[in-house]
Write an enzyme that holds these catalytic residues in place. Structure first.
Site, PDB file in Angstrom:
ATOM      1  N   ALA A 106      40.872  -4.317  55.201  1.00 42.01           N
ATOM      2  CA  ALA A 106      42.185  -4.964  55.172  1.00 42.01           C
ATOM      3  C   ALA A 106      42.086  -6.282  54.390  1.00 42.01           C
ATOM      4  O   ALA A 106      41.497  -6.315  53.321  1.00 42.01           O
ATOM      5  CB  ALA A 106      42.721  -5.144  56.586  1.00 42.01           C
ATOM      6  N   SER A 107      42.565  -7.381  54.952  1.00 41.94           N
ATOM      7  CA  SER A 107      42.616  -8.638  54.184  1.00 41.94           C
ATOM      8  C   SER A 107      41.267  -9.310  53.980  1.00 41.94           C
ATOM      9  O   SER A 107      41.173 -10.260  53.199  1.00 41.94           O
ATOM     10  CB  SER A 107      43.584  -9.625  54.850  1.00 41.94           C
ATOM     11  OG  SER A 107      44.912  -9.215  54.610  1.00 41.94           O
ATOM     12  N   VAL A 108      40.228  -8.849  54.648  1.00 46.14           N
ATOM     13  CA  VAL A 108      38.882  -9.348  54.340  1.00 46.14           C
ATOM     14  C   VAL A 108      38.524  -8.966  52.894  1.00 46.14           C
ATOM     15  O   VAL A 108      37.645  -9.562  52.278  1.00 46.14           O
ATOM     16  CB  VAL A 108      37.852  -8.810  55.359  1.00 46.14           C
ATOM     17  CG1 VAL A 108      36.423  -9.139  54.954  1.00 46.14           C
ATOM     18  CG2 VAL A 108      38.128  -9.410  56.744  1.00 46.14           C
ATOM     19  N   LYS A 138      40.215  -9.717  50.362  1.00 47.75           N
ATOM     20  CA  LYS A 138      40.657 -10.775  49.447  1.00 47.75           C
ATOM     21  C   LYS A 138      39.492 -11.598  48.888  1.00 47.75           C
ATOM     22  O   LYS A 138      39.529 -12.039  47.741  1.00 47.75           O
ATOM     23  CB  LYS A 138      41.654 -11.699  50.158  1.00 47.75           C
ATOM     24  CG  LYS A 138      43.018 -11.067  50.394  1.00 47.75           C
ATOM     25  CD  LYS A 138      43.965 -12.036  51.094  1.00 47.75           C
ATOM     26  CE  LYS A 138      45.382 -11.466  51.178  1.00 47.75           C
ATOM     27  NZ  LYS A 138      45.475 -10.290  52.052  1.00 47.75           N
TER      28      LYS A 138
END
Length: 571
Positions: free
Chosen positions: A86-88, A90
Site C-alpha cells: 500500500a502506501s509504504v 511511496k
C-alpha cells in the site's frame, strides 16, 4: 611474576568480555521472548494476522508469521510471504526520483509542467519537490472518482480537470496520493522504462530484494503471496490499479534489506538520504514533518510510514539513532490496532512495560456465531464483555461491516440484531445509529428510524446520508445542526502538542480559522466545531474535546473513537 600478572589480567578481561556478551545475549533473548508473547497474544485476540520482523542495532531479534495467507486453503503464513505494501510503496517511488536526481536526469526544482505540459495553469509553479513532500496544493482526486481502482491516467485526468489548487503551493502539508502517482509517471518519462522495470533494475536487484515488485499487471508473479481479507474475513484482495503511490509487493525480509541499505550509499549518497529525512519549511516558517515518502519524527531521530489498501495494512519504523527497525505486514483489513501494537513493540525494545492489545469484540462474536444462533451469540459475547470490559476493544466499524454482510445477504432480522448490539456497545458512535436507522426504515418503522438518524446527526453534524434521509422523511435538521462559530482567540488556546502516551501525540494547528489535528505518523485531519470546545472529523469517526483546568487553561485533549482517550497538553 610479570608474566603471571599479565596472564591473570588477560583472563580477567576475557571473563568480563564473556560476561558482558552473555548479559547482552540474555537481554536480547528476553526481548525476543517478550515480542513472541506480544505477537502470539495479539494473534489470539484477533488483532494480528500477518508477518512481523524486529531488529535491534541492525540485527534481527524476532521474525515470524501468524495466521493464514489463504483462508480457503488454510495455507499458513510464513515470513517469506509477500503483501501489498500500500502506501509504504511511496518511499520506493521517492527513491526512484532521488536516483534520477543524482544521475542529473532531473532536478527537485523542476516544474511539473516540464513533464506534464498540458497541466492547468494553476500548477505551473509546482515542483517535483512539492510532490515529494506533499506541499503541492493539488486537489485530492478521491472526491471526484466515479469508480474504484483508477489507473494513473484516470487519476491524472481528474486532477487536470480541476480549476484551482486546494491550497497555495508550499502553504501546508496535505497527504496526497495523486502527487506520488505523478512522481511514478515522471520516473517513466525520464527513464523510458515502466516504473516496475525501473525500480526492479535500480533498487530491487541491487539490494537482492528477490521477492519485491511493482504489481502493474493483473497477474502477480510471486511464489508466495498472502491474499487480502476484510476485518470480518471476507476476501478483499489486490486488484491492479494505479502505481507510484501504492501497488508494490514485498516481504518483511526484503524490507529489512531495504532498511539496512539506507544506512549505506548503495543507492544514493548519504547527503541525498539526509535530505529525504529533513523536515520541510512551509511558507509561514513552520515545519512539516513529511520528507520524501516518509513521516519524520525529528525529536526521536526516527522515520516511518504506514499503508492501507484493500485487505492489507502495513508499517515500517526506523530508529535512525539506535538502528532499531520493526516491520509488520498484515492481510486482515482494519483488525490491527496500529498505535497500540507499535507502542508495545517500541516499549519492549526499550525494556519498558507494555500493554497487550485488547480482544476485538468482532473476533469474540464471530467465534460465538460459529456454534450459536445470532441471539445466543450476542448474549454469550455480551456476558464475556460484562465479565471484564477492559479486556475488549469495541471496534464498532467491524461489527457494522458484519451487519451489512447480513443485510446484503437479505438476512434482515440478523442484521437488525447486530446493529442493535453495536448501538448498545458503542453509544457514542454516529455510524451505528445511522445503520440501525436504515434497518428500521426497511422494517417500515419510521418513528424509530427518525429517532436513530437524529442521534446520528447529533453525534456527527456532517453525516450527509442521515441528513438526506431525514429530509426525505419530512424532518428538518436545522434544530439538530447548529452552526458553531469560534473566535480566533479561543482557537489559538487549542494549539500545541498533546501527549497520548510515550510514543504517540497529537499536534493541533490552525490556518485561516480552520483547525487541524495530526497524530504521530498519521495524515493531517481537518476538524470542524460541534461545540465551543468539541470538534469532529468528516473523514473518520472521531471527536476531539479540549479540556480546561480550574484556572481556565487548556490542559488536555480527549479523543473519542468509541471510547475516551485523554492526551495531556505539553505546550
Amino acid at each position: 611474576m610479570k608474566k603471571i600478572k599479565s596472564f591473570y589480567f588477560k583472563n580477567f578481561f576475557l571473563s568480563i568480555i564473556i560476561l558482558l556478551t552473555t548479559l547482552t545475549n540474555a537481554v536480547a533473548q528476553n526481548k525476543t521472548a517478550e515480542l513472541d508473547k506480544l505477537m502470539n497474544q495479539a494473534h489470539a485476540n484477533g488483532v494480528f494476522n500477518g508477518s512481523v520482523l524486529v531488529a535491534e542495532n541492525g540485527k534481527v531479534i524476532y521474525r515470524k508469521g501468524f495466521g493464514y495467507a489463504n483462508k480457503e486453503t488454510k495455507q499458513l503464513l510464513k515470513p517469506e510471504f509477500c503483501f501489498d505494501l500500500a502506501s509504504v510503496s511511496k518511499q520506493f517511488t521517492a527513491m526512484g526520483i532521488m536516483i534520477l536526481k543524482e544521475r542529473n536526469k532531473l532536478s527537485y526544482d523542476d516544474k511539473i509542467t516540464k513533464y506534464f505540459p498540458e497541466f492547468p495553469a494553476y500548477g505551473k509553479d509546482i515542483t517535483v519537490r512539492n510532490l515529494l513532500n506533499n506541499t503541492s496544493g493539488i486537489p485530492l482526486y478521491q472526491p471526484f472518482a466515479t469508480k474504484d481502482n483508477l489507473t494513473n491516467a484516470e487519476i491524472l485526468k481528474i486532477i487536470e480537470e480541476r480549476e484551482a489548487l486546494d491550497a497555495n503551493i508550499g502553504e501546508r502539508y496535505v497527504y496526497n496520493n495523486a502527487g506520488y502517482v505523478m512522481l511514478g509517471i515522471i520516473i517513466e518519462k525520464v527513464s523510458n522504462m515502466t516504473l516496475a522495470e525501473f525500480l526492479k533494475e535500480n533498487i530491487f536487484k541491487p539490494l537482492k530484494m528477490k521477492n519485491s515488485l511493482v504489481a502493474d499487471a493483473p497477474k502477480i508473479d510471486l511464489k508466495n503471496r498472502a491474499l487480502g481479507y476484510s476485518v470480518i474475513g471476507e476476501l478483499d484482495d489486490y486488484t491492479v490499479s494505479h502505481t507510484g503511490s501504492t501497488s508494490i509487493f514485498s516481504t518483511v525480509d526484503d524490507l529489512f534489506l531495504w532498511d539496512q541499505a539506507l544506512y549505506t550509499e548503495k543507492l544514493v549518497s548519504k547527503k541525498t538520504i539526509e535530505e529525504a529525512f529533513t523536515p520541510v519549511i512551509l511558507n509561514n516558517g513552520s515545519l512539516s514533518n513529511y520528507g520524501f515518502g516518509w513521516f519524520l519524527t525529528p525529536e526521536k531521530k526516527s522515520v516511518n510510514h504506514s499503508g492501507s489498501d484493500f485487505g492489507y495494512r502495513t508499517f515500517i519504523m526506523r530508529d535512525l539513532d539506535k538502528k532499531n527497525t520493526y516491520i509488520w505486514l498484515t492481510n486482515a483489513g482494519n483488525a490491527i490496532p496500529k498505535d497500540v501494537m507499535n507502542v508495545a513493540i517500541e516499549n519492549i525494545l526499550a525494556s519498558k512495560p507494555y500493554e497487550i492489545p485488547k480482544i476485538t469484540v468482532i473476533s469474540e462474536f464471530q467465534k460465538a456465531l460459529e456454534v450459536n444462533s445470532m441471539d445466543e451469540a450476542i448474549t454469550k459475547t455480551t456476558k464475556s464483555i460484562q465479565s471484564d470490559s477492559n479486556l475488549f476493544m469495541m471496534d464498532d466499524a467491524a461489527i457494522n461491516e458484519l451487519g451489512y454482510k447480513y443485510l446484503n445477504d437479505k438476512k434482515l432480522a440478523e442484521a437488525f440484531s447486530i446493529f442493535k448490539f453495536n448501538v448498545a456497545l458503542n453509544p457514542n458512535s454516529s455510524n451505528v445509529y445511522d445503520s440501525l436507522g436504515e434497518v428500521y426504515l426497511l422494517q417500515k418503522d419510521t418513528v424509530n428510524a427518525i429517532e436513530n438518524y437524529k442521534k446520528s446527526v447529533a453525534l456527527n453534524p456532517d453525516n450527509a446520508n442521515a441528513i438526506k434521509v431525514l429530509k426525505k422523511l419530512g424532518i428538518e435538521t436545522t434544530d439538530i445542526i447548529t452552526e458553531v462559530r469560534i473566535t480566533p482567540e479561543v482557537l489559538k488556546t487549542y494549539l500545541g502538542k498533546y501527549q497520548l502516551n510515550e510514543n504517540y501525540s497529537f499536534t493541533v494547528t490552525e490556518d485561516k480559522g480552520q483547525l487541524y489535528i495530526q497524530g504521530t505518523g498519521e495524515k493531517i485531519t481537518t476538524v470542524y466545531p460541534m461545540a465551543q470546545n468539541r470538534f469532529y472529523s468528516k473523514l473518520i469517526t472521531a471527536q476531539f474535546t479540549f479540556n480546561r483546568d480550574k484556572n481556565g487553561h487548556i490542559d488536555s485533549l480527549t479523543l473519542n473513537m468509541g471510547k475516551d482517550m485523554n492526551a495531556k497538553k505539553l505546550n
